[in-house]
Design a protein around this motif. Sequence first.
Motif, PDB file in Angstrom:
ATOM      1  N   TRP A   1       0.801  -1.218   0.000  1.00  0.00           N
ATOM      2  CA  TRP A   1       0.000   0.000   0.000  1.00  0.00           C
ATOM      3  C   TRP A   1       0.840   1.278   0.000  1.00  0.00           C
ATOM      4  CZ3 TRP A   1       1.229   2.952   4.160  1.00  0.00           C
ATOM      5  CH2 TRP A   1       1.729   2.304   5.294  1.00  0.00           C
ATOM      6  N   ARG A   2       2.124   1.145   0.328  1.00  0.00           N
ATOM      7  CA  ARG A   2       2.965   2.340   0.415  1.00  0.00           C
ATOM      8  C   ARG A   2       3.120   3.030  -0.943  1.00  0.00           C
ATOM      9  NH1 ARG A   2       6.557   3.489   4.363  1.00  0.00           N
ATOM     10  NH2 ARG A   2       4.976   2.504   5.687  1.00  0.00           N
ATOM     11  N   TYR A   3       3.135   2.237  -2.018  1.00  0.00           N
ATOM     12  CA  TYR A   3       3.275   2.840  -3.347  1.00  0.00           C
ATOM     13  C   TYR A   3       2.059   3.692  -3.688  1.00  0.00           C
ATOM     14  CZ  TYR A   3       3.889   3.327  -8.391  1.00  0.00           C
ATOM     15  OH  TYR A   3       4.020   3.840  -9.655  1.00  0.00           O
ATOM     16  N   GLN A   4       0.866   3.212  -3.339  1.00  0.00           N
ATOM     17  CA  GLN A   4      -0.344   3.996  -3.598  1.00  0.00           C
ATOM     18  C   GLN A   4      -0.329   5.287  -2.788  1.00  0.00           C
ATOM     19  OE1 GLN A   4      -2.420   3.202  -6.015  1.00  0.00           O
ATOM     20  NE2 GLN A   4      -1.128   1.401  -6.411  1.00  0.00           N
ATOM     21  N   GLN A   5       0.159   5.201  -1.555  1.00  0.00           N
ATOM     22  CA  GLN A   5       0.294   6.405  -0.734  1.00  0.00           C
ATOM     23  C   GLN A   5       1.286   7.379  -1.371  1.00  0.00           C
ATOM     24  OE1 GLN A   5       2.610   6.323   3.023  1.00  0.00           O
ATOM     25  NE2 GLN A   5       0.681   6.897   4.018  1.00  0.00           N
ATOM     26  N   HIS A   6       2.359   6.841  -1.900  1.00  0.00           N
ATOM     27  CA  HIS A   6       3.371   7.670  -2.566  1.00  0.00           C
ATOM     28  C   HIS A   6       2.767   8.406  -3.761  1.00  0.00           C
ATOM     29  CE1 HIS A   6       7.243   8.900  -4.204  1.00  0.00           C
ATOM     30  NE2 HIS A   6       6.972   8.265  -5.334  1.00  0.00           N
ATOM     31  N   LEU A   7       1.954   7.698  -4.548  1.00  0.00           N
ATOM     32  CA  LEU A   7       1.309   8.342  -5.697  1.00  0.00           C
ATOM     33  C   LEU A   7       0.386   9.475  -5.246  1.00  0.00           C
ATOM     34  CD1 LEU A   7       0.372   5.270  -7.939  1.00  0.00           C
ATOM     35  CD2 LEU A   7       2.310   6.830  -8.191  1.00  0.00           C
ATOM     36  N   LEU A   8      -0.340   9.253  -4.156  1.00  0.00           N
ATOM     37  CA  LEU A   8      -1.255  10.266  -3.647  1.00  0.00           C
ATOM     38  C   LEU A   8      -0.512  11.534  -3.244  1.00  0.00           C
ATOM     39  CD1 LEU A   8      -4.084  11.151  -2.688  1.00  0.00           C
ATOM     40  CD2 LEU A   8      -3.564  10.058  -0.481  1.00  0.00           C
ATOM     41  N   THR A   9       0.629  11.375  -2.603  1.00  0.00           N
ATOM     42  CA  THR A   9       1.367  12.529  -2.081  1.00  0.00           C
ATOM     43  C   THR A   9       2.071  13.327  -3.177  1.00  0.00           C
ATOM     44  OG1 THR A   9       3.293  11.130  -1.615  1.00  0.00           O
ATOM     45  CG2 THR A   9       1.733  11.491   0.180  1.00  0.00           C
ATOM     46  N   GLN A  10       1.954  12.912  -4.439  1.00  0.00           N
ATOM     47  CA  GLN A  10       2.513  13.714  -5.534  1.00  0.00           C
ATOM     48  C   GLN A  10       1.567  14.844  -5.938  1.00  0.00           C
ATOM     49  OE1 GLN A  10       5.763  12.995  -6.216  1.00  0.00           O
ATOM     50  NE2 GLN A  10       5.271  11.506  -4.600  1.00  0.00           N
ATOM     51  N   HIS A  11       0.308  14.773  -5.505  1.00  0.00           N
ATOM     52  CA  HIS A  11      -0.662  15.815  -5.846  1.00  0.00           C
ATOM     53  C   HIS A  11      -0.484  17.032  -4.931  1.00  0.00           C
ATOM     54  CE1 HIS A  11      -2.797  13.247  -8.665  1.00  0.00           C
ATOM     55  NE2 HIS A  11      -2.732  12.266  -7.772  1.00  0.00           N
ATOM     56  N   LEU A  12      -0.603  18.210  -5.505  1.00  0.00           N
ATOM     57  CA  LEU A  12      -0.335  19.443  -4.778  1.00  0.00           C
ATOM     58  C   LEU A  12      -1.209  19.582  -3.540  1.00  0.00           C
ATOM     59  CD1 LEU A  12       1.124  22.132  -4.546  1.00  0.00           C
ATOM     60  CD2 LEU A  12      -0.587  23.133  -6.086  1.00  0.00           C
ATOM     61  N   MET A  13      -2.511  19.296  -3.650  1.00  0.00           N
ATOM     62  CA  MET A  13      -3.396  19.461  -2.506  1.00  0.00           C
ATOM     63  C   MET A  13      -3.028  18.498  -1.378  1.00  0.00           C
ATOM     64  SD  MET A  13      -5.115  22.024  -3.235  1.00  0.00           S
ATOM     65  CE  MET A  13      -6.134  21.979  -1.758  1.00  0.00           C
ATOM     66  N   ALA A  14      -2.648  17.266  -1.742  1.00  0.00           N
ATOM     67  CA  ALA A  14      -2.235  16.302  -0.725  1.00  0.00           C
ATOM     68  C   ALA A  14      -0.949  16.763  -0.043  1.00  0.00           C
ATOM     69  CB  ALA A  14      -2.041  14.924  -1.356  1.00  0.00           C
ATOM     70  N   ARG A  15      -0.048  17.351  -0.814  1.00  0.00           N
ATOM     71  CA  ARG A  15       1.205  17.850  -0.240  1.00  0.00           C
ATOM     72  C   ARG A  15       0.939  19.022   0.701  1.00  0.00           C
ATOM     73  NH1 ARG A  15       4.227  19.680  -5.046  1.00  0.00           N
ATOM     74  NH2 ARG A  15       5.641  20.511  -3.464  1.00  0.00           N
ATOM     75  N   LYS A  16       0.016  19.912   0.318  1.00  0.00           N
ATOM     76  CA  LYS A  16      -0.327  21.030   1.189  1.00  0.00           C
ATOM     77  C   LYS A  16      -0.952  20.538   2.498  1.00  0.00           C
ATOM     78  CE  LYS A  16      -0.935  24.727  -2.219  1.00  0.00           C
ATOM     79  NZ  LYS A  16      -1.898  25.696  -2.827  1.00  0.00           N
ATOM     80  N   ALA A  17      -1.812  19.535   2.402  1.00  0.00           N
ATOM     81  CA  ALA A  17      -2.425  18.973   3.612  1.00  0.00           C
ATOM     82  C   ALA A  17      -1.366  18.343   4.514  1.00  0.00           C
ATOM     83  CB  ALA A  17      -3.477  17.937   3.223  1.00  0.00           C
ATOM     84  N   GLN A  18      -0.396  17.664   3.903  1.00  0.00           N
ATOM     85  CA  GLN A  18       0.668  17.049   4.692  1.00  0.00           C
ATOM     86  C   GLN A  18       1.530  18.110   5.361  1.00  0.00           C
ATOM     87  OE1 GLN A  18       1.196  13.515   5.089  1.00  0.00           O
ATOM     88  NE2 GLN A  18       2.325  14.485   6.770  1.00  0.00           N
ATOM     89  N   ARG A  19       1.762  19.206   4.673  1.00  0.00           N
ATOM     90  CA  ARG A  19       2.538  20.297   5.270  1.00  0.00           C
ATOM     91  C   ARG A  19       1.826  20.863   6.496  1.00  0.00           C
ATOM     92  NH1 ARG A  19       6.297  24.487   2.393  1.00  0.00           N
ATOM     93  NH2 ARG A  19       7.650  23.128   1.176  1.00  0.00           N
ATOM     94  N   LEU A  20       0.522  21.054   6.382  1.00  0.00           N
ATOM     95  CA  LEU A  20      -0.243  21.560   7.519  1.00  0.00           C
ATOM     96  C   LEU A  20      -0.189  20.583   8.688  1.00  0.00           C
ATOM     97  CD1 LEU A  20      -3.402  23.070   5.760  1.00  0.00           C
ATOM     98  CD2 LEU A  20      -1.596  24.322   6.972  1.00  0.00           C
ATOM     99  N   ALA A  21      -0.287  19.297   8.379  1.00  0.00           N
ATOM    100  CA  ALA A  21      -0.197  18.289   9.438  1.00  0.00           C
ATOM    101  C   ALA A  21       1.178  18.331  10.104  1.00  0.00           C
ATOM    102  CB  ALA A  21      -0.464  16.903   8.864  1.00  0.00           C
ATOM    103  N   ASN A  22       2.228  18.568   9.316  1.00  0.00           N
ATOM    104  CA  ASN A  22       3.581  18.635   9.871  1.00  0.00           C
ATOM    105  C   ASN A  22       3.774  19.865  10.753  1.00  0.00           C
ATOM    106  OD1 ASN A  22       4.490  16.239   8.740  1.00  0.00           O
ATOM    107  ND2 ASN A  22       5.222  17.229   6.869  1.00  0.00           N
ATOM    108  N   VAL A  23       3.087  20.975  10.398  1.00  0.00           N
ATOM    109  CA  VAL A  23       3.145  22.168  11.252  1.00  0.00           C
ATOM    110  C   VAL A  23       2.628  21.827  12.648  1.00  0.00           C
ATOM    111  CG1 VAL A  23       2.159  24.451  11.663  1.00  0.00           C
ATOM    112  CG2 VAL A  23       3.027  23.862   9.396  1.00  0.00           C
ATOM    113  N   GLY A  24       1.488  21.145  12.699  1.00  0.00           N
ATOM    114  CA  GLY A  24       0.935  20.748  13.993  1.00  0.00           C
ATOM    115  C   GLY A  24       1.835  19.777  14.728  1.00  0.00           C
ATOM    116  N   LEU A  25       2.403  18.845  14.004  1.00  0.00           N
ATOM    117  CA  LEU A  25       3.304  17.877  14.623  1.00  0.00           C
ATOM    118  C   LEU A  25       4.532  18.558  15.198  1.00  0.00           C
ATOM    119  CD1 LEU A  25       4.134  14.934  15.174  1.00  0.00           C
ATOM    120  CD2 LEU A  25       5.114  14.873  12.865  1.00  0.00           C
ATOM    121  N   ARG A  26       5.130  19.477  14.430  1.00  0.00           N
ATOM    122  CA  ARG A  26       6.306  20.190  14.918  1.00  0.00           C
ATOM    123  C   ARG A  26       5.984  20.981  16.188  1.00  0.00           C
ATOM    124  NH1 ARG A  26       6.843  21.955   9.715  1.00  0.00           N
ATOM    125  NH2 ARG A  26       6.538  24.141  10.319  1.00  0.00           N
ATOM    126  N   TRP A  27       4.850  21.661  16.177  1.00  0.00           N
ATOM    127  CA  TRP A  27       4.465  22.467  17.333  1.00  0.00           C
ATOM    128  C   TRP A  27       4.280  21.582  18.569  1.00  0.00           C
ATOM    129  CZ3 TRP A  27       0.473  22.942  20.828  1.00  0.00           C
ATOM    130  CH2 TRP A  27       0.423  24.131  21.556  1.00  0.00           C
TER     131      TRP A  27
END
Length: 404
Positions: free
Chosen positions: A360-386
């Motif tokens: 399933w990791r490959y399908q997740q990798h494909l998903l994270t190539q989309h700009l909106m998915a990357r932006k969502a991941q960035r927001l999640a990382n902001v919360g994680l860092r904080w």
Amino acid sequence: MKIVCIGAGPAGLYLAISAKLRDAGHEITVIERDPPGATYGWGVVYWDDLLDTLYANDRESAEQIRAASTLWQEQVVSLHGTDHAYLSGYGYSINRAPMLEILTERAIQLGVDVRFEHAAEDLSEFSDADLIVVADGANSRTRQRYADEFGTQVDQGHNPYIWLGTDRVFDMFTFDFEETPEGWIWFHAYPSSAGISTFIVECQDTTWRRLGFDRLGDDEGMRLMEEIFDRPLGGHSLISSSRGKPASWQRFTQVYNQTWRYDNMILIGDAAHTTHFTLGSGTRLAIIDAVMLAQKLLDRDQTAMALKEFDEEGHAALRIAQASARTSMAWFENTDRYTDRNAVDFCYAMSGRNSLQPPWRYQQHLLTQHLMARKAQRLANVGLRWAQARRRGESRRRLATRTG
């Protein structure tokens, strides 16, 4: 206890700091053959796990290291400078020189005697020391003199690489692979200080020789690399000289020792073990060694028992990291096996180079190539860092500046 640390890199300095914090009665001297500020290379990368260790062990130096560090978000992998793929996540980087300055000042503040331009050629000079900590790097001269006693094995990687800087500031951890008529050559780059990025160039030996790097002078070699990487550099320059010393091509030094202890000596950091730079874990492992050894010296009445436990437990903990590093190095030494793929599939192969991946990791990798998915991941990382920064007790001022 009278302790002598040979080498004023992260391992030696942080051992001195950690031991002094646990017992101010220790008499600790750090010996360094080079003058203050002399260090090879540019930036080093690290992640939240190192910050956790630093804050738990010594908040004073941790705050300074974090303040001098740069945050980078995401990793981008490029083929031919035009075909891109992305990996989520974030990390930190800091120039090696200011990091060593912070650790040196902190050690001196705690009462450590730091002596620069002092070569430890004859260990009889330290005959009154209870413990000699050998922390003078992968090419440790002290370890070499006792190679049989430590059971030292030193091997060289196949790929030549050179550690440079550039005045182009990368906001992501960037890998760029370029194909030349003579073969593939690539760089790893990341921001390391204001206005400067670290830029590590690597290729296979056959490519290196065909391109003429074994014959070109420093200036000619730099111009050739600027031509090859003209597109990703965007017209910016490469910088060879770090603190007055020009960079040179080298091959990664793999260090393994059957034991890290002999007599009243103990190896730590790169003098004891190395992991390939593509993992970015050398500084973290040096710091962990320092903290672990300092704690063992506090917990055990007998120094010999402390060194024995440090040696045995350290070797056991390092097996997985060293195996992963060897696998990572081997992948980059055989990069041309994967370059017939598009950037997304190439990036996936690179990201899984040292671990097995579930389907399933490959399908997740494909998903994270989309700009909106990357932006969502960035927001999640902001919360994680904080959340992680708050948990380890970073100052409110630091928390306020790290949420972007």
